[in-house]
Structures are given as C-alpha cells and as structure tokens.
Design an enzyme around this catalytic site. Structure first.
Site, mmCIF file in Angstrom:
data_model
loop_
_atom_site.group_PDB
_atom_site.id
_atom_site.type_symbol
_atom_site.label_atom_id
_atom_site.label_comp_id
_atom_site.label_asym_id
_atom_site.label_seq_id
_atom_site.Cartn_x
_atom_site.Cartn_y
_atom_site.Cartn_z
ATOM 1 N N ARG A 1 -2.218 -25.057 -35.019
ATOM 2 C CA ARG A 1 -1.421 -25.925 -34.144
ATOM 3 C C ARG A 1 -0.287 -25.146 -33.464
ATOM 4 N NH1 ARG A 1 3.696 -27.242 -33.210
ATOM 5 N NH2 ARG A 1 4.127 -27.164 -35.451
ATOM 6 N N HIS B 1 10.919 -23.716 -41.573
ATOM 7 C CA HIS B 1 9.941 -23.386 -40.515
ATOM 8 C C HIS B 1 10.601 -22.325 -39.631
ATOM 9 C CE1 HIS B 1 6.847 -24.878 -37.440
ATOM 10 N NE2 HIS B 1 7.689 -24.208 -36.671
ATOM 11 N N HIS C 1 10.458 -19.241 -36.927
ATOM 12 C CA HIS C 1 9.826 -18.383 -35.930
ATOM 13 C C HIS C 1 10.493 -17.013 -36.055
ATOM 14 C CE1 HIS C 1 7.257 -21.243 -33.637
ATOM 15 N NE2 HIS C 1 7.982 -22.093 -34.344
ATOM 16 N N CYS D 1 6.492 -22.048 -29.039
ATOM 17 C CA CYS D 1 6.508 -23.428 -28.556
ATOM 18 C C CYS D 1 6.530 -23.396 -27.038
ATOM 19 C CB CYS D 1 7.733 -24.163 -29.088
ATOM 20 S SG CYS D 1 7.920 -25.806 -28.402
ATOM 21 N N ASN E 1 5.389 -18.073 -35.277
ATOM 22 C CA ASN E 1 5.972 -18.331 -36.592
ATOM 23 C C ASN E 1 5.883 -17.040 -37.400
ATOM 24 O OD1 ASN E 1 4.393 -20.901 -35.709
ATOM 25 N ND2 ASN E 1 5.992 -21.612 -37.072
HETATM 26 P P1 HMG Z 1 5.911 -38.933 -21.362
HETATM 27 O O1 HMG Z 1 5.374 -38.376 -20.102
HETATM 28 O O2 HMG Z 1 7.345 -39.303 -21.427
HETATM 29 O O3 HMG Z 1 5.018 -40.129 -21.950
HETATM 30 O O4 HMG Z 1 5.623 -37.850 -22.500
HETATM 31 P P2 HMG Z 1 4.697 -41.558 -21.424
HETATM 32 O O5 HMG Z 1 4.731 -42.452 -22.603
HETATM 33 O O6 HMG Z 1 5.544 -41.886 -20.229
HETATM 34 O O7 HMG Z 1 3.197 -41.388 -20.948
HETATM 35 C C1 HMG Z 1 2.826 -40.521 -19.869
HETATM 36 C C2 HMG Z 1 1.347 -40.233 -19.942
HETATM 37 O O8 HMG Z 1 1.049 -39.544 -21.170
HETATM 38 C C3 HMG Z 1 0.459 -41.476 -19.958
HETATM 39 O O9 HMG Z 1 -0.780 -41.126 -19.367
HETATM 40 C C4 HMG Z 1 0.239 -41.704 -21.437
HETATM 41 O O10 HMG Z 1 -0.937 -42.432 -21.712
HETATM 42 C C5 HMG Z 1 0.113 -40.289 -21.919
HETATM 43 P P3 HMG Z 1 -1.083 -41.411 -17.808
HETATM 44 O O11 HMG Z 1 -0.923 -42.901 -17.679
HETATM 45 O O12 HMG Z 1 -0.075 -40.622 -17.018
HETATM 46 O O13 HMG Z 1 -2.468 -40.902 -17.643
HETATM 47 N N1 HMG Z 1 0.440 -40.139 -23.362
HETATM 48 C C6 HMG Z 1 -0.367 -39.556 -24.256
HETATM 49 N N2 HMG Z 1 -1.584 -38.978 -24.159
HETATM 50 C C7 HMG Z 1 -2.119 -38.480 -25.278
HETATM 51 N N3 HMG Z 1 -1.514 -38.523 -26.482
HETATM 52 C C8 HMG Z 1 -0.303 -39.070 -26.626
HETATM 53 C C9 HMG Z 1 0.311 -39.625 -25.477
HETATM 54 N N4 HMG Z 1 1.499 -40.257 -25.284
HETATM 55 C C10 HMG Z 1 1.561 -40.562 -23.983
HETATM 56 N N5 HMG Z 1 0.297 -39.096 -27.819
HETATM 57 C C11 HMG Z 1 5.170 -37.265 -24.779
HETATM 58 C C12 HMG Z 1 6.055 -38.058 -23.836
HETATM 59 C C13 HMG Z 1 5.824 -37.296 -26.157
HETATM 60 C C14 HMG Z 1 3.798 -37.900 -24.851
HETATM 61 C C15 HMG Z 1 5.048 -35.814 -24.236
HETATM 62 O O14 HMG Z 1 6.320 -35.321 -23.976
HETATM 63 C C16 HMG Z 1 4.334 -34.892 -25.176
HETATM 64 O O15 HMG Z 1 3.138 -35.041 -25.406
HETATM 65 N N6 HMG Z 1 5.056 -33.914 -25.743
HETATM 66 C C17 HMG Z 1 4.476 -33.017 -26.736
HETATM 67 C C18 HMG Z 1 5.178 -31.713 -26.702
HETATM 68 C C19 HMG Z 1 4.623 -30.818 -27.778
HETATM 69 O O16 HMG Z 1 3.552 -31.029 -28.317
HETATM 70 N N7 HMG Z 1 5.391 -29.749 -28.094
HETATM 71 C C20 HMG Z 1 4.979 -28.797 -29.078
HETATM 72 C C21 HMG Z 1 5.024 -29.324 -30.471
HETATM 73 S S1 HMG Z 1 6.675 -29.386 -31.175
HETATM 74 C C22 HMG Z 1 6.941 -27.772 -31.754
HETATM 75 O O17 HMG Z 1 6.168 -26.876 -31.479
HETATM 76 C C23 HMG Z 1 8.098 -27.531 -32.675
HETATM 77 C C24 HMG Z 1 7.679 -27.395 -34.149
HETATM 78 O O18 HMG Z 1 6.754 -26.349 -34.333
HETATM 79 C C25 HMG Z 1 8.918 -27.123 -35.009
HETATM 80 C C26 HMG Z 1 9.781 -25.984 -34.472
HETATM 81 O O19 HMG Z 1 9.300 -24.872 -34.275
HETATM 82 O O20 HMG Z 1 10.940 -26.296 -34.212
HETATM 83 C C27 HMG Z 1 7.037 -28.679 -34.664
HETATM 84 MG MG MG Z 2 7.296 -24.272 -34.460
#
Ligand code: HMG
Ligand code: MG
Length: 300
Positions: free
Chosen positions: A15, A207, A209, A240, A249
């Site tokens: 992931r 966690h 990096h 990220c 990481n």
């Molecule tokens: P948004 O654009 O504000 O969402 O995104 P929305 O609710 O307004 O929806 C917009 C569109 O997204 C719609 O589709 C929804 O259906 C769709 P459209 O009508 O335009 O076709 N949608 C989705 N589709 C699939 N799965 C979903 C989903 N939700 C809405 N769950 C949202 C808000 C949270 C969805 C977006 O910002 C997002 O997906 N962000 C993810 C970012 C991400 O994955 N970042 C990396 C992981 S975090 C990380 O790496 C840190 C970590 O490792 C710890 C560390 O290192 O600190 C964990």
């Molecule tokens: Mg991370």
C-alpha cells in the site's frame, strides 16, 4: 523502561510502498508481493486502499488484489478506507480489517483527503460504526506527527488530540506517522512521552519514513519508550503522493535486522523477506532500498 520482548511489524509495502509508483503494476505482481510477504512470516499486510482512483490511481485495483491473494490463516490483510464509500467497497471485497487516516497538520489533511482534521474525524465516525456492526477492526493513522511538508512544525498537543480522538472512537491501535521522515530520536521519544500519557502505549504504533535516514534510530528510540508495533515497507518502497520528496518507509528488512540483533522476536524469516523485496524491485526496475538486502545480495 525495558525493551519489548515481542514486536509486531505491520507491512505496508503493497500500500504505502506502491501507492506512489507512477508506472502500471499488474494485479498479479501485487498479489505475488502480498503472498511472498505472508510466506516470509509477516502477520499483518496492508494490501491496498479504497480511496478515490482520481487521487491515487495506483490503488484502483485493490479489490482485485484482495480477490487474488492466498489468505494465510493467522495473517491480517488490511486496507485504507478514508470514508464510508471506501469502507463499503472494502466490505464488498471481503476485507476484514481497515484503517482510517487523519493528520496532525491542517494543511496536510486538506491536501491528502480534501477536508479539515475535524471534518475527517467526523467522517470516520460512521466508518467505525459500520465496522463495529460487521465485526471489523479499525486501525487509525495520524500523519505528520514530527513535521509537515506544508506547514513545517507540528504541535505535539495536536498529535495527542487527534490520536486520543481516534482511540476514543474505537480504533484498536493508532499509528503515529512521520510522513516526511524528518523526525529525530529525541523528538520521537518526546512525542511518545506526551502522546503516551493520553493513549496507552500498547495501543500506539510508529510509522517512520526514512527521508532523512533517521528511521531506524527513531524506531530504537520508540522501543525505549515501550512502543512494540512498527509499520515498515519491504525494500523501503514508497512515499506519499501528497508529501513531495518524502521517500519510502523504513525498510522491513532493516527493521527486522535491528530487532533480531536485539533478540526481539517477530517470527519473520529475513532471507524470505529479502527475496520478496528483491522480486518486487526487479518488477519495478528499481534499486532495492533496504541496506540489509543490498549487503546480503552483494555477498551472495
Ligand atoms: P473528494 O474529492 O473530496 O471526495 O476526495 P468527494 O466525496 O467529493 O467525492 C469526489 C469523487 O470521488 C466522487 O466521484 C466520489 O464518488 C469519489 P465522482 O462523482 O467525481 O465520479 N469517491 C471515491 N471513490 C472511490 N473510493 C472512495 C471514494 N470517496 C469518494 N473511498 C477523498 C476525498 C478522501 C475520497 C480523496 O481525497 C482521497 O481518496 N484521498 C486519498 C488520499 C490517499 O490515499 N493518500 C495516501 C494514503 S495516506 C498516507 O500515505 C499516509 C500514511 O502512510 C501515514 C503516514 O505516512 O503519515 C497512512
Ligand atoms: Mg506512510
């Protein structure tokens, strides 16, 4: 505080490791990676994310990956779910454990999940409720606990507040993320001392990096604070997409080597883990990010 006798590694390579890769990676290669990791003895593998494919295209095939893996008894296979839509998709894919992710930095929260910290926490409540209903465990993440790529310094009280809220909401464990790898051993200990006074240390994880090369030192510092769960990524893959310049990481192989040297039990086979990392690096055409793997492979 004595060092913990057992440490659990949360393997986030499939992931956190792969989410940032621009090149297409086949479902078969992702499945193979997850299966290699469970075969190496990892008891927890974060397989993918049910997030918007517009935001993180690489994770779009997560349901297919879940369908393809050979689920080994006793291994937890988890996925990130940022909202109820993601949770429902995970449920449909047969996922048994999910993670919600918040940040200790307002700016990062906006860039990563397009809402404020408060809104994100409100969004998680129905996820936790639905998870409870379906008997699904939820892990929580807090990003940017030792620094933020947009706002710089992050107040430890803000880290504590978000971690405590995730804990109170029902997350069984909260993983504190140094998303951009800027933390030092001293800052890590100080952070766990403060957060650990609000959230029991046995429910906290680290966690790290490795951007500044401090991750192993930070893990050792965390062990001294009684933290016994660490997230790591095979071959040090990743970064990220919303933290520019942040590297992967800490490499799982390197953490395992550290723990083995301390006589801390994990149940993971280092050679098998190195082979898993090397295989995915060959698929990606990348140099292996694990120093231990590189040293062992050079010797072989
Ligand atoms: P948004 O654009 O504000 O969402 O995104 P929305 O609710 O307004 O929806 C917009 C569109 O997204 C719609 O589709 C929804 O259906 C769709 P459209 O009508 O335009 O076709 N949608 C989705 N589709 C699939 N799965 C979903 C989903 N939700 C809405 N769950 C949202 C808000 C949270 C969805 C977006 O910002 C997002 O997906 N962000 C993810 C970012 C991400 O994955 N970042 C990396 C992981 S975090 C990380 O790496 C840190 C970590 O490792 C710890 C560390 O290192 O600190 C964990
Ligand atoms: Mg991370």
């Amino acid at each position: 505080m004595p060092l913990p006798q057992h440490v659990r590694l949360v393997e986030v390579g499939p992931r956190d490791g792969l989410q940032n890769e621009k090149q297409p990676i086949s479902v078969a290669d992702k499945v193979r990676l997850v299966d290699d990791l469970s075969a190496a003895g990892l008891a927890y593998v974060e397989v993918g994310s049910f997030v918007s494919p517009k935001w993180v295209p690489q994770m779009a095939g997560s349901a297919e990956v879940f369908a393809g893996i050979r689920q080994k008894p006793g291994v937890t296979y988890a996925a990130l779910t940022p909202n109820l839509k993601g949770f429902e998709a995970a449920l449909e894919a047969g996922v048994k454990e999910v993670a919600v992710f918040a940040a200790a930095s307002e700016a990062f929260s906006q860039k990563n999940i397009n809402c404020s910290i408060k809104e994100s926490l409100e969004r998680f409540v129905p996820v936790l409720d639905a998870a409870r209903e379906h008997g699904i465990r939820v892990r929580g993440y807090v990003s940017c606990v030792l620094g933020c790529p947009y706002q710089g310094e992050v107040d430890v009280q803000q880290v504590t507040a978000v971690a405590a809220e995730l804990d109170a909401m029902g997350c069984y464990e909260v993983s504190l993320g140094d998303t951009i790898g800027v933390g030092t051993a001293g800052a890590t200990r100080a952070m766990f001392e403060v957060v650990g006074a609000r959230v029991p240390r046995e429910r906290l994880a680290g966690h790290f990096h490795d951007t500044y090369g401090q991750a192993l030192a930070n893990i050792y510092a965390s062990l001294l604070e009684g933290i016994a769960v660490f997230d790591s990524s095979v071959a040090g893959l990743g970064g990220c997409p919303y933290a520019k310049g942040a590297t992967g990481n800490v490499a799982s192989e390197d953490v395992l080597y550290l723990l083995n040297g301390l006589g801390i039990h994990t149940g993971i086979d280092l050679d098998a883990l190195i082979a898993a990392g090397q295989r995915i690096c060959q698929v990606l055409g990348k140099e292996n990010g694990s120093r231990v793997a590189r040293a062992r492979l050079a010797k072989a």
